[in-house]
Enzyme design. Sequence first.
Site, PDB file in Angstrom:
ATOM      1  N   SER A 125     -42.746  61.824  89.092  1.00  0.00           N
ATOM      2  CA  SER A 125     -40.754  61.686  88.678  1.00  0.00           C
ATOM      3  C   SER A 125     -41.006  63.999  87.929  1.00  0.00           C
ATOM      4  O   SER A 125     -41.909  63.974  86.839  1.00  0.00           O
ATOM      5  CB  SER A 125     -40.303  61.223  88.207  1.00  0.00           C
ATOM      6  N   TYR A 140     -39.344  55.196  80.861  1.00  0.00           N
ATOM      7  CA  TYR A 140     -39.423  56.044  82.669  1.00  0.00           C
ATOM      8  C   TYR A 140     -40.531  57.305  82.182  1.00  0.00           C
ATOM      9  O   TYR A 140     -41.443  57.059  83.212  1.00  0.00           O
ATOM     10  CB  TYR A 140     -38.099  55.998  83.056  1.00  0.00           C
ATOM     11  N   LYS A 144     -43.748  58.175  83.529  1.00  0.00           N
ATOM     12  CA  LYS A 144     -44.233  59.280  84.496  1.00  0.00           C
ATOM     13  C   LYS A 144     -44.759  60.399  84.335  1.00  0.00           C
ATOM     14  O   LYS A 144     -45.772  60.970  84.724  1.00  0.00           O
ATOM     15  CB  LYS A 144     -42.672  59.921  85.220  1.00  0.00           C
TER      16      LYS A 144
HETATM   17  N1  LIG Z   1     -34.912  57.850  93.709  1.00  0.00           N
HETATM   18  C1  LIG Z   1     -34.736  58.761  92.748  1.00  0.00           C
HETATM   19  O1  LIG Z   1     -34.033  59.727  92.378  1.00  0.00           O
HETATM   20  C2  LIG Z   1     -36.945  58.853  92.066  1.00  0.00           C
HETATM   21  C3  LIG Z   1     -36.897  60.258  91.522  1.00  0.00           C
HETATM   22  C4  LIG Z   1     -38.191  60.537  91.186  1.00  0.00           C
HETATM   23  C5  LIG Z   1     -39.335  59.360  91.148  1.00  0.00           C
HETATM   24  N2  LIG Z   1     -39.231  58.603  91.862  1.00  0.00           N
HETATM   25  C6  LIG Z   1     -39.825  57.081  91.351  1.00  0.00           C
HETATM   26  O2  LIG Z   1     -40.477  57.307  93.244  1.00  0.00           O
HETATM   27  C7  LIG Z   1     -40.161  55.483  93.470  1.00  0.00           C
HETATM   28  C8  LIG Z   1     -39.887  55.312  94.574  1.00  0.00           C
HETATM   29  O3  LIG Z   1     -38.683  55.206  93.953  1.00  0.00           O
HETATM   30  P1  LIG Z   1     -37.599  54.239  95.444  1.00  0.00           P
HETATM   31  O4  LIG Z   1     -36.457  55.316  94.456  1.00  0.00           O
HETATM   32  O5  LIG Z   1     -37.767  54.394  96.720  1.00  0.00           O
HETATM   33  O6  LIG Z   1     -37.294  52.735  94.314  1.00  0.00           O
HETATM   34  P2  LIG Z   1     -37.233  51.879  95.209  1.00  0.00           P
HETATM   35  O7  LIG Z   1     -36.246  50.595  94.541  1.00  0.00           O
HETATM   36  O8  LIG Z   1     -36.201  51.859  96.191  1.00  0.00           O
HETATM   37  O9  LIG Z   1     -39.078  51.120  95.384  1.00  0.00           O
HETATM   38  C9  LIG Z   1     -39.384  51.563  94.437  1.00  0.00           C
HETATM   39  C10 LIG Z   1     -40.566  50.140  95.272  1.00  0.00           C
HETATM   40  O10 LIG Z   1     -41.437  49.643  94.019  1.00  0.00           O
HETATM   41  C11 LIG Z   1     -41.754  47.789  93.900  1.00  0.00           C
HETATM   42  N3  LIG Z   1     -42.146  47.284  93.327  1.00  0.00           N
HETATM   43  C12 LIG Z   1     -41.561  46.988  91.900  1.00  0.00           C
HETATM   44  N4  LIG Z   1     -42.079  46.613  91.335  1.00  0.00           N
HETATM   45  C13 LIG Z   1     -43.278  46.651  91.853  1.00  0.00           C
HETATM   46  C14 LIG Z   1     -44.822  45.824  91.178  1.00  0.00           C
HETATM   47  N5  LIG Z   1     -44.704  45.358  89.860  1.00  0.00           N
HETATM   48  N6  LIG Z   1     -45.652  45.665  92.545  1.00  0.00           N
HETATM   49  C15 LIG Z   1     -45.513  46.024  93.217  1.00  0.00           C
HETATM   50  N7  LIG Z   1     -44.112  46.430  94.142  1.00  0.00           N
HETATM   51  C16 LIG Z   1     -43.110  46.996  92.814  1.00  0.00           C
HETATM   52  C17 LIG Z   1     -40.450  47.714  94.445  1.00  0.00           C
HETATM   53  O11 LIG Z   1     -39.952  46.267  94.821  1.00  0.00           O
HETATM   54  C18 LIG Z   1     -39.589  48.630  95.686  1.00  0.00           C
HETATM   55  O12 LIG Z   1     -39.833  47.995  97.223  1.00  0.00           O
HETATM   56  C19 LIG Z   1     -41.150  55.519  91.916  1.00  0.00           C
HETATM   57  O13 LIG Z   1     -41.896  55.403  91.630  1.00  0.00           O
HETATM   58  C20 LIG Z   1     -39.899  56.470  91.687  1.00  0.00           C
HETATM   59  O14 LIG Z   1     -40.224  56.054  89.502  1.00  0.00           O
HETATM   60  C21 LIG Z   1     -37.805  58.040  92.471  1.00  0.00           C
END
Ligand SMILES: NC(=O)c1ccc[n+]([C@@H]2O[C@H](COP(=O)([O-])OP(=O)(O)OC[C@H]3O[C@@H](n4cnc5c(N)ncnc54)[C@H](O)[C@@H]3O)[C@@H](O)[C@H]2O)c1
Length: 234
Positions: A125, A140, A144
């Site tokens: 991130s 968080y 990251k």
């Molecule tokens: N959405 C944003 O703005 C953003 C920005 C930067 C980085 N990210 C990163 O991108 C990645 C995906 O995020 P997203 O926005 O799609 O969120 P999301 O919540 O839609 O997806 C995260 C997934 O991780 C799964 N998960 C959570 N805990 C778990 C565990 N213990 N074991 C297995 N699976 C698990 C959840 O069930 C979910 O399907 C994350 O690592 C997040 O930190 C997101």
Amino acid sequence: MSEALCQAGLKGIAILDVLTEYGAVAAEELYTKYQVPAQFYKVDVRNDAHVAECIESIREEFGQIDVLLCSAGIADSNIPAEKYDPGMFRRLIDINLTGTFLCAQAVAKEMIASGNGGSIIFIASMSGHIVNYPQEQSCYNASKAGVIMLGKSLAAEWAKYKIRVNCISPGYMDTALNRVPQLDAQKVQWKERTPMGRLGDPDELNGLALFLASDASTFVTGSDILADGGYTCW
Ligand SMILES: NC(=O)c1ccc[n+]([C@@H]2O[C@H](COP(=O)([O-])OP(=O)(O)OC[C@H]3O[C@@H](n4cnc5c(N)ncnc54)[C@H](O)[C@@H]3O)[C@@H](O)[C@H]2O)c1
């Protein structure tokens, strides 16, 4: 990102998630749309024994693992550090950082044994580079930053096995996670602080995933590619 890899001719895909309702649907959709063999595995990335067992089953089922993309993560946003419950802090590190390591370790063992190496991609991130504003989310951000340094460290260690390890660091993305009314006010500020003035579409990460997964990036390892609409420029 999974769809983009399937469109590019992936021979098979395993989707891992702790929630069956997300993972099983995703695998079914990929199979229906692209006729790519797609299998869902319910796994909690914190459980090392289960992760190892699951990765072994995937190798047996698919023959070889060439690419790992680690995306599981939670955010715990809007918790001031002085009020952060230590148990919650440990849980987030366990999922975001340790979980990423456990998946990478299990897959690397298979890649090393095959002798063919592969490509490992971590979804880190921009929060590993900057402190987000206004929401307080120290754990968080630290997790990251840890993922980014983990990626570099593993890239250095595993280059000898032809395993490349890279990160994609998204900025604010328009995912379900962010599409909640409680975040509406903060979203206005996020956009104001982003030179491009908007959130990213998750599809805007597809090209990067494809680049890092494929032979388009054979000399790229230990990198962290920001896709943040310019957020980190300011
Ligand atoms: N959405 C944003 O703005 C953003 C920005 C930067 C980085 N990210 C990163 O991108 C990645 C995906 O995020 P997203 O926005 O799609 O969120 P999301 O919540 O839609 O997806 C995260 C997934 O991780 C799964 N998960 C959570 N805990 C778990 C565990 N213990 N074991 C297995 N699976 C698990 C959840 O069930 C979910 O399907 C994350 O690592 C997040 O930190 C997101």
